[in-house]
Design an enzyme around this catalytic site. Structure first.
Site, PDB file in Angstrom:
ATOM      1  CE  LYS A   1      -0.383  -0.194   5.031  1.00 50.72           C
ATOM      2  NZ  LYS A   1      -1.274  -0.242   6.204  1.00 50.72           N
TER       3      LYS A   1
ATOM      4  CE1 TYR B   1      12.566  31.335   6.846  1.00 52.49           C
ATOM      5  CE2 TYR B   1      12.622  28.970   6.397  1.00 52.49           C
ATOM      6  CZ  TYR B   1      12.379  30.267   5.980  1.00 52.49           C
ATOM      7  OH  TYR B   1      11.949  30.488   4.700  1.00 52.49           O
TER       8      TYR B   1
END
Length: 344
Positions: free
Chosen positions: A33, A242
């Site tokens: 999957k 950041y």
């Protein structure tokens, strides 16, 4: 290249399936999957079929249709979500086997596709998918008269061998299915490792195929190499990235790498993650951003063109631990920008 190179070792994938298959005396399927756990369902399915797998599990019918197109007729493809509204044509056209999860799904399936193959999923205690004991007791005789191909359940704590939930679910599953002349399945990778009491007629390995825990003996399947865009010198006291979360304690040489959380390298891993130039560690510094990661390459003898974040020196589970998550999430998040290269 301005994007990372994701190398998938198909021979290792096949070897992992064979190793897990050797641990039981029953049939071994394969869970593919989420686009083959992020590695490409077509390539994964074909490799595992060549290794000997004849039964594949996917999450939704659309995934099953893609796998059928890759494999052609022959192998069985079962759908964990069962028969959802709108799935009729996909199930019929691609010969998919829905694992029915409720009375409503059972009624819908036999009305929409009378005579079409199906399996049944039972809830043995996980409280996620499948019929609960009372629901199953009310439907059992009717369901069995329709000739299901498989009855399955799923373990909640199989990656913790000593957890008492494993024995409880085993007992519940046996009580719900004892005396039924239908193949049964309880175990994915973790359940296989719990021993033969958990194996029944079919096992369904997933993450262990792709090199993830709890299958510690798995061969690594994925290598991820990232290109260096730029290298700069900074002075002690300067910040990187950041929020100024990392400040150099010495004159440093900082490499900026072309990858970030848009590529499945989670922001949370930043403070603990490493990149590698061969066997040399290069700590991630500053925050992981959407498209970029910065690493300290001060101690390397020469500037690198690429750095590796996943491979022999750092597994998918190492990265997951740094990010406070699991290997499943890292694998299935690997982004579409990578250049994928398959080795057989």
């Amino acid at each position: 290249m301005s994007t990372g190179k994701l190398t998938i070792d198909l021979a290792a994938l096949a070897d992992n399936w064979r190793a897990l298959d050797s641990l039981s005396r029953c049939e071994t399927a394969a869970v593919i999957k989420a686009n083959g756990y992020g590695l490409g369902s077509a390539q994964v399915a074909k490799t595992l079929a060549q290794a000997g797998a004849r039964h594949f599990f996917v999450a939704i019918a659309e995934e099953g249709a893609a796998v059928r197109q890759a494999l052609g007729q022959g192998p069985r493809i079962s759908v964990f979500s069962g028969h959802m509204p709108g799935d009729r044509d996909l199930i019929a056209a691609h010969d998919l086997t829905p694992m029915l999860n409720s009375i409503d799904q059972m009624l819908h399936h036999v009305e929409a596709l009378p005579g079409h193959r199906f399996g049944i999923q039972l809830d043995s205690g996980m409280n996620r998918l499948g019929m609960e004991a009372a629901e199953w007791a009310a439907l059992r005789d009717i369901a069995l008269s329709q000739d299901p191909t498989l009855i399955m359940s799923h373990l909640a704590c199989a990656d913790e061998p000593d957890h008492d939930m494993n024995a409880r679910q085993l007992r519940n599953f046996v009580e719900m299915t004892d005396g039924i002349d239908v193949p049964r399945s309880l175990s994915a990778t973790g359940g296989i490792l719990l021993g033969r009491d958990f194996h029944f007629d079919l096992t369904r390995p997933g993450v262990g195929l792709y090199g993830g825990m709890p299958f510690a003996e798995a061969r690594p399947v994925v290598t991820l190499d990232l290109p260096v865009i730029q290298i700069r010198d900074i002075e002690a006291g300067e910040a990187v990235g950041y929020g100024n979360t990392w400040i150099a304690q010495r004159p440093s040489r900082i490499a900026t790498i072309a990858a970030g959380y848009a590529d499945g390298l989670l922001r949370a891993m930043g403070p603990k993650a490493q990149l590698f130039a061969g066997s040399s560690r290069c700590p991630v510094v500053g925050r992981v951003s959407m498209d970029l990661i910065t690493a300290d390459v001060t101690d390397l003898p020469q500037d690198p063109d690429t750095l590796s974040i996943m491979g022999p020196a750092q597994t998918v589970d190492d990265i997951a631990e740094a990010a406070g998550t699991i290997g499943y999430e890292i694998l299935t998040s690997l982004g579409g920008r990578y250049q994928r290269e398959y080795h057989s």
